[in-house]
Design a protein around this motif. Structure first.
Motif, PDB file in Angstrom:
ATOM      1  N   ALA A 286     -47.512  10.305 -59.887  1.00  0.00           N
ATOM      2  CA  ALA A 286     -47.108  10.592 -58.515  1.00  0.00           C
ATOM      3  C   ALA A 286     -47.675  11.943 -58.068  1.00  0.00           C
ATOM      4  N   MET A 287     -47.868  12.870 -59.039  1.00  0.00           N
ATOM      5  CA  MET A 287     -48.489  14.159 -58.712  1.00  0.00           C
ATOM      6  C   MET A 287     -49.975  14.040 -58.997  1.00  0.00           C
ATOM      7  N   LYS A 288     -50.744  13.968 -57.927  1.00  0.00           N
ATOM      8  CA  LYS A 288     -52.184  13.743 -58.088  1.00  0.00           C
ATOM      9  C   LYS A 288     -52.911  15.032 -58.445  1.00  0.00           C
ATOM     10  N   VAL A 289     -53.926  14.901 -59.255  1.00  0.00           N
ATOM     11  CA  VAL A 289     -54.821  16.013 -59.578  1.00  0.00           C
ATOM     12  C   VAL A 289     -56.248  15.508 -59.343  1.00  0.00           C
ATOM     13  N   PRO A 290     -57.081  16.180 -58.542  1.00  0.00           N
ATOM     14  CA  PRO A 290     -56.877  17.492 -57.943  1.00  0.00           C
ATOM     15  C   PRO A 290     -55.729  17.561 -56.911  1.00  0.00           C
ATOM     16  N   HIS A 291     -55.178  18.775 -56.786  1.00  0.00           N
ATOM     17  CA  HIS A 291     -54.318  19.103 -55.650  1.00  0.00           C
ATOM     18  C   HIS A 291     -55.258  19.217 -54.465  1.00  0.00           C
ATOM     19  N   MET A 292     -55.207  18.224 -53.588  1.00  0.00           N
ATOM     20  CA  MET A 292     -56.203  18.137 -52.534  1.00  0.00           C
ATOM     21  C   MET A 292     -55.539  17.956 -51.190  1.00  0.00           C
ATOM     22  N   GLY A 293     -55.785  18.881 -50.290  1.00  0.00           N
ATOM     23  CA  GLY A 293     -55.253  18.744 -48.942  1.00  0.00           C
ATOM     24  C   GLY A 293     -54.575  20.011 -48.467  1.00  0.00           C
ATOM     25  N   TRP A 294     -53.774  19.863 -47.400  1.00  0.00           N
ATOM     26  CA  TRP A 294     -53.158  21.009 -46.737  1.00  0.00           C
ATOM     27  C   TRP A 294     -51.772  21.244 -47.317  1.00  0.00           C
ATOM     28  N   ASN A 295     -51.510  22.485 -47.708  1.00  0.00           N
ATOM     29  CA  ASN A 295     -50.198  22.826 -48.253  1.00  0.00           C
ATOM     30  C   ASN A 295     -49.773  24.177 -47.696  1.00  0.00           C
ATOM     31  N   ARG A 296     -48.474  24.443 -47.803  1.00  0.00           N
ATOM     32  CA  ARG A 296     -47.928  25.675 -47.215  1.00  0.00           C
ATOM     33  C   ARG A 296     -48.066  26.852 -48.167  1.00  0.00           C
ATOM     34  N   ILE A 297     -48.257  28.025 -47.593  1.00  0.00           N
ATOM     35  CA  ILE A 297     -48.249  29.252 -48.388  1.00  0.00           C
ATOM     36  C   ILE A 297     -46.967  30.032 -48.098  1.00  0.00           C
ATOM     37  N   HIS A 298     -46.477  30.687 -49.132  1.00  0.00           N
ATOM     38  CA  HIS A 298     -45.258  31.496 -48.999  1.00  0.00           C
ATOM     39  C   HIS A 298     -45.575  32.908 -49.458  1.00  0.00           C
ATOM     40  N   LYS A 299     -45.406  33.839 -48.565  1.00  0.00           N
ATOM     41  CA  LYS A 299     -45.747  35.232 -48.888  1.00  0.00           C
ATOM     42  C   LYS A 299     -44.698  35.819 -49.826  1.00  0.00           C
ATOM     43  N   THR A 300     -45.163  36.493 -50.867  1.00  0.00           N
ATOM     44  CA  THR A 300     -44.221  37.164 -51.754  1.00  0.00           C
ATOM     45  C   THR A 300     -44.281  38.675 -51.554  1.00  0.00           C
ATOM     46  N   SER A 301     -45.332  39.143 -50.860  1.00  0.00           N
ATOM     47  CA  SER A 301     -45.352  40.545 -50.452  1.00  0.00           C
ATOM     48  C   SER A 301     -46.268  40.655 -49.244  1.00  0.00           C
ATOM     49  N   ASP A 302     -46.170  41.765 -48.544  1.00  0.00           N
ATOM     50  CA  ASP A 302     -47.004  41.944 -47.352  1.00  0.00           C
ATOM     51  C   ASP A 302     -48.364  42.472 -47.760  1.00  0.00           C
ATOM     52  N   HIS A 303     -49.402  41.814 -47.302  1.00  0.00           N
ATOM     53  CA  HIS A 303     -50.747  42.328 -47.534  1.00  0.00           C
ATOM     54  C   HIS A 303     -51.523  42.172 -46.235  1.00  0.00           C
TER      55      HIS A 303
END
Lengths: 251, 196
Positions: free
Chosen positions: B110-127
């Protein structure tokens, strides 16, 4: 989690987009670059260009097209049609495409999948398969679906996965053009068998069909041509619909 | 002037196209001197980590990259090469960040590899490279290997596990996704990098 993708497919002949129903009465549909840009702005997640040019001479025009598309759009795109060898792949990728899609050539010589994948990575190696049920068995067809083989669809996709394909573009010929929905059972079975993503193609007629492809067929992406080209479904509407139904979609 | 490192590792054309769209001056170069005197460095890359690392070594580029003092951006395999090693090969890498890049391993298809496509990013610090980019934005990924979350992660993404979508150590920044293929969000990131 990774979002389900919506992928418009543009048929290209001699460098121009063509629209037709079941490949008959092809009409010029204008500049592929403009259309690509329109779809990209509308929120398409990726694009597929399928070169249906009949002659090698016409096919040479694809490189210019790839270059122009790459210059203008900032989403990934794949190019398929008539690709049979590594040097052609290299030229297409060097002109700016992210992926290539191979179909008949892989059936003729399965190791071409491995050669392309080894040279450029599985992430850019899509194997497109055209499947049709014959006496209750899904068989691979080639050359735009005009030639039948005795290759079992499900055995074939596992084989090309093992050879290095990074993605399968599965078109059900039984569903293509019907607008009655994707081949959900075959898609779901393929999802169970494969560890690589599957793009569903063939049969999209309404927005619900994409929801079914993602939730019943477990597809990673849904591809369609005519419903987008003829404006029957607008991509933003489709995406809003799918988000409301609880799908993970890039807005 | 931005130096794009030319080491036969794939998507340089896409990176060049993206910089052209933003009217950003750049050269594609494999010359250590060009790279050393550039204002900024982009290390692109797709494909196989060991093949990519071998190509850098063949061109005698590892030292100049490791010693970079100017802003540096590694993209996809370019970011993975910032690790100490990758299990793809396996290969030693540049060692800018002390971490090991490894393959996605899932129990289920069910978890395909490659991870291919659009996914969300979550900031862990400000850069500053993520200035103006909202937490939870979608960007485009395509990869089978990843860097686990670590003290250098500035952004994470969830695909079965939470891993490093972006890392930073001093002047070195790496992104696992493809800003050059991530629509307006990706263009914003490239613009932010240029303005560092």
């Amino acid at each position: 989690m990774v979002a389900k993708r919506i992928i418009p497919c543009l048929d290209i002949k001699n460098g121009r987009t063509v629209k037709g129903i079941n490949f008959v009465e092809l009409k010029d549909a204008g500049d592929p670059v403009e259309l690509a840009q329109k779809y990209s702005n509308a929120g398409a997640d990726e694009l597929v260009f399928l070169d249906i040019s009949a002659t090698l001479e016409e096919r040479e025009t694809i490189y210019d097209l790839v270059k122009k598309v790459g210059e203008c759009i900032n989403i990934p795109f794949a190019v398929g049609g008539g690709i049979s060898e590594v040097n052609r792949v290299e030229k297409i990728l060097k002109n700016g495409a992210d992926k290539v899609s191979i179909n008949s050539a892989a059936v003729r010589d399965p190791l071409v999948v491995k050669r392309i994948s080894d040279a450029f990575g599985s992430q850019c190696t899509i194997v497109a398969v055209d499947g049709k049920q014959v006496n209750g068995k899904w068989l691979i067809h080639t050359h735009g679906g005009t030639r039948s083989t005795d290759l079992d669809l499900f055995e074939w996709v596992q084989k090309v996965q093992d050879l290095g394909a990074g993605e399968i573009l599965f078109t059900s010929m039984d569903n293509d053009g019907t607008k009655a929905g994707f081949a959900l059972e075959a898609l779901a079975y393929m999802d169970e068998l494969l560890s690589i993503p599957v793009i569903a193609s063939g049969g999209a007629g309404n927005m619900e069909h994409f929801h079914e492809a993602f939730n019943d067929g477990m597809a990673s992406a849904g591809l369609a041509a005519s419903i987008f080209h003829f404006g029957e479904i607008e991509i933003p509407d489709l995406k809003n619909y799918l988000i409301k139904k609880g799908n993970n979609i890039r807005p | 002037m931005i130096a794009i490192v030319d080491y036969n590792a794939g998507n340089t054309c896409s990176v060049i196209n993206a910089l052209n769209r933003l009217n950003i001056d750049h050269i594609l170069t494999a010359d250590p001197l060009d790279i050393e005197k550039a204002d900024k460095i982009i290390l692109p890359g797709v494909g196989h980590a060991k093949a990519a690392m071998d190509n850098l070594e063949k061109r005698n580029l590892t030292d100049v990259l490791k010693a970079a003092k100017q802003p540096f951006l590694g993209v996809c395999v370019g970011m993975q090469l910032m690790a100490s090693m990758s299990t793809e090969g396996p290969t030693q890498a540049l060692g800018i960040v002390d971490n090991i890049v490894q393959r996605f391993e899932f129990d289920s298809n069910a978890m395909k590899v490659p991870h291919m496509g659009w996914n969300r990013i979550h900031k862990t610090s400000d850069h500053p490279v993520f200035a103006g980019i909202n937490d939870g934005s979608f960007v485009y990924f395509v990869h089978s290997y990843y860097m686990p979350q670590n003290e250098h992660s500035i952004c994470t993404t969830n695909y079965g596990i939470s891993y490093s979508a972006a890392i930073c150590r001093d002047n070195f920044v790496g992104v696992q996704f493809h800003p050059e293929k991530s629509g307006p969000i990706g263009e914003r990131l490239l613009k932010n990098f240029v303005e560092l």
